[in-house]
Design a protein around this motif. Structure first.
Motif, PDB file in Angstrom:
ATOM      1  N   LEU A  20      -3.084  44.900  63.645  1.00 35.87           N
ATOM      2  CA  LEU A  20      -3.409  45.482  65.097  1.00 35.87           C
ATOM      3  C   LEU A  20      -3.399  44.487  66.097  1.00 35.87           C
ATOM      4  CD1 LEU A  20      -6.581  47.384  63.591  1.00 35.87           C
ATOM      5  CD2 LEU A  20      -4.836  48.273  64.958  1.00 35.87           C
ATOM      6  N   CYS A  37       3.630  51.111  62.178  1.00 37.22           N
ATOM      7  CA  CYS A  37       2.673  51.797  61.331  1.00 37.22           C
ATOM      8  C   CYS A  37       2.684  53.277  61.670  1.00 37.22           C
ATOM      9  CB  CYS A  37       1.367  51.051  61.336  1.00 37.22           C
ATOM     10  SG  CYS A  37      -0.033  52.125  60.676  1.00 37.22           S
ATOM     11  N   ALA A  51      -6.033  52.066  56.482  1.00 42.47           N
ATOM     12  CA  ALA A  51      -5.069  51.172  57.609  1.00 42.47           C
ATOM     13  C   ALA A  51      -5.362  49.966  57.353  1.00 42.47           C
ATOM     14  CB  ALA A  51      -4.604  51.876  58.825  1.00 42.47           C
ATOM     15  N   CYS A  52      -4.598  48.915  56.731  1.00 47.46           N
ATOM     16  CA  CYS A  52      -4.864  47.703  56.526  1.00 47.46           C
ATOM     17  C   CYS A  52      -3.955  46.783  56.831  1.00 47.46           C
ATOM     18  CB  CYS A  52      -5.521  47.487  54.937  1.00 47.46           C
ATOM     19  SG  CYS A  52      -6.909  48.777  54.780  1.00 47.46           S
ATOM     20  N   ARG A  53      -4.224  45.462  57.119  1.00 44.76           N
ATOM     21  CA  ARG A  53      -3.234  44.370  57.345  1.00 44.76           C
ATOM     22  C   ARG A  53      -2.709  43.721  56.149  1.00 44.76           C
ATOM     23  NH1 ARG A  53      -6.206  39.490  60.497  1.00 44.76           N
ATOM     24  NH2 ARG A  53      -8.125  39.687  59.346  1.00 44.76           N
ATOM     25  N   VAL A 103      -1.158  47.790  58.651  1.00 43.01           N
ATOM     26  CA  VAL A 103      -0.782  47.596  60.160  1.00 43.01           C
ATOM     27  C   VAL A 103      -1.817  46.305  60.479  1.00 43.01           C
ATOM     28  CG1 VAL A 103      -2.865  48.857  60.516  1.00 43.01           C
ATOM     29  CG2 VAL A 103      -1.317  48.513  62.444  1.00 43.01           C
ATOM     30  N   ALA A 115     -11.328  48.431  62.565  1.00 45.26           N
ATOM     31  CA  ALA A 115     -11.142  47.029  62.374  1.00 45.26           C
ATOM     32  C   ALA A 115     -11.222  46.121  63.337  1.00 45.26           C
ATOM     33  CB  ALA A 115      -9.699  46.787  61.930  1.00 45.26           C
ATOM     34  N   THR A 173      -8.977  52.287  60.095  1.00 43.23           N
ATOM     35  CA  THR A 173      -8.432  50.969  60.175  1.00 43.23           C
ATOM     36  C   THR A 173      -9.387  49.841  59.610  1.00 43.23           C
ATOM     37  OG1 THR A 173      -9.180  50.558  62.477  1.00 43.23           O
ATOM     38  CG2 THR A 173      -7.138  51.469  62.498  1.00 43.23           C
ATOM     39  N   VAL A 207       1.857  47.715  65.062  1.00 44.86           N
ATOM     40  CA  VAL A 207       1.206  48.904  65.359  1.00 44.86           C
ATOM     41  C   VAL A 207       2.375  50.160  65.536  1.00 44.86           C
ATOM     42  CG1 VAL A 207      -0.386  50.222  66.702  1.00 44.86           C
ATOM     43  CG2 VAL A 207      -0.769  47.859  66.250  1.00 44.86           C
ATOM     44  N   HIS A 247      -5.684  49.626  68.876  1.00 46.70           N
ATOM     45  CA  HIS A 247      -6.271  50.899  68.566  1.00 46.70           C
ATOM     46  C   HIS A 247      -5.858  51.748  69.575  1.00 46.70           C
ATOM     47  CE1 HIS A 247      -9.530  48.823  65.674  1.00 46.70           C
ATOM     48  NE2 HIS A 247      -8.753  49.682  65.034  1.00 46.70           N
ATOM     49  N   CYS A 269     -11.068  54.022  64.709  1.00 46.15           N
ATOM     50  CA  CYS A 269     -10.639  52.503  65.251  1.00 46.15           C
ATOM     51  C   CYS A 269     -11.768  51.640  64.952  1.00 46.15           C
ATOM     52  CB  CYS A 269     -10.542  52.721  66.772  1.00 46.15           C
ATOM     53  SG  CYS A 269      -9.294  54.150  67.414  1.00 46.15           S
TER      54      CYS A 269
END
Ligand code: NAP
Length: 348
Positions: free
Chosen positions: A85, A94, A55-57, A83, A112, A24, A91, A166, A110
């Motif tokens: 978070l 995702c 895994a990015c926003r 995602v 980010a 993330t 979440v 997470h 975990c």
């Protein structure tokens, strides 16, 4: 360097071990450093192929990072999932996508995180510059954090991004992690975790003054306590700290000029012997990498792994005990997070 065709053939004939690593916050900073290290390791290890999942926003920032990684490691396998978070709904979505795309997960980073800033306390910076330059360079004391920030779903904002999002991922992906036989959940914590800012009655730190430090204290607690539940399924959980890295987490609040000052300050601190001033994401991600790749019997799940650096820049890692860890309190925290997750599962 392994060619993509050779990798695919080896995977088909099962001559190569394939691992899936989800990171993330992999589009920048420490997360990007973790991705680089895994791809570097994978490219140099003939019998291993690590598929890295960013895994990015923000899909655009994720694509830019993916391109940079592929440029550096042309034959690598790099995917993207989206995602946010801070949104448990996101979440869940995702994790659903991950379950559809992959049949195992070996590494879940975990990583980010946010450090929200209401304003920068320059008077405190000047005061610390004279009285305690070390704490100015090693702690985020000049960042005055906002109190009471919540997500649209009503969670404490920092708690949601740094911890609970997470935790939901871990719970949702447990079955996929258990397939690995030696899966690792690796939490990027901080040297700045501080029990003094944690209050069980306000564990999301909505009323509290330092949600970042509180979130990192919870991170350490649950990272260690998860082992009680998950080791029987051959899933191992660890907490790490990158040291002090010049990334966007503080840099984005500073502006261009001060960001450059920060980097120079950190580097000078390192040259003067401050071993936590890892400065670069490559250095900062070292402890995560060590925990991801060392044989499980060489690691201690009760310890925290810190990236450290010598004055001339050589990176190494250091272990420390998590002094405030109390199994009973940590288990109560996990139970509290489970209750919260149950509430969301019913709602979403
Ligand atoms: N830098 C340090 O000195 C330091 C020290 C101790 C611990 N850490 C920890 O290291 C971790 C990584 O931070 P960093 O220093 O590398 O900072 P960074 O460069 O700002 O990276 C943070 C990453 O988290 C992502 N992120 C933030 N909020 C998110 C959300 N709601 N959903 C999904 N992704 C989100 C960011 O995405 P965007 O790019 O879209 O914002 C970015 O990719 C954090 O957990 C931080 O607490 C850093």
């Amino acid at each position: 360097m392994k060619s993509k065709r050779a990798i695919e053939e080896a995977i088909q004939t099962e001559a190569m071990q394939t691992k899936v690593a989800i990171i993330t916050g992999a589009n920048s900073g420490v997360g990007f450093g973790i991705a680089q290290r895994l791809l570097d390791y994978s490219s140099k290890t003939p019998s291993l192929c690590i598929r890295v999942v960013l895994a990015c926003r923000n899909p655009t920032r994720a694509s830019v990072a993916r391109e940079a990684l592929i440029n550096e490691y042309p034959e690598s396998l790099v995917d993207i999932v989206t995602v946010d978070l801070s949104s448990i709904d996101s979440v869940f979505k995702c994790c659903k996508e991950i379950k559809e795309k992959y049949d195992r997960i070996d590494l879940l980073f975990c990583n980010a995180g946010i450090l929200s800033c209401e304003y920068l306390d320059w008077w405190n910076a000047i005061y610390l510059g004279f009285t305690s330059p070390i704490s100015l360079l090693t702690e985020s004391k000049i960042v005055a954090q906002p109190i009471g920030n919540k997500t649209i779903e009503g969670l404490g904002e920092t708690f949601a991004c740094n911890v609970f999002g997470h935790y939901v991922m871990v719970r949702q992906l447990e079955d996929l992690l258990s397939i690995s036989g030696d899966a690792r959940i690796i939490w990027t914590s901080s040297d700045a975790c501080n029990k003094d800012y944690f209050n069980f009655a306000d564990y999301q730190c909505i009323e509290g003054t330092n949600p970042y430090e509180s979130s990192k204290y919870i991170t350490d607690m649950i990272a260690i306590a998860l082992n009680i539940r998950l080791n029987a399924r051959h899933i191992y959980s660890f907490t790490t700290s990158p040291g002090v890295v010049a990334t966007n987490i503080v840099g984005s609040h500073l502006g261009w000029v001060m960001d450059k000052f920060m980097k120079v300050g950190f580097t000078l601190g390192r040259i003067c012997g401050l071993r936590e001033e890892t400065v670069t994401a490559w250095n900062g991600s070292y402890s995560n990498f060590i925990v991801a790749t060392s044989p499980i019997e060489c690691l201690n799940k009760l310890l925290k792994y810190h990236s450290r650096v010598k004055p001339w820049g050589t990176v190494y890692y250091e272990e420390s005990s998590v002094d405030d860890y109390k199994e009973k309190e940590a288990t109560s925290l996990l139970n509290q997070l489970d209750r919260l997750l149950d509430d969301f599962s019913k709602k979403i």
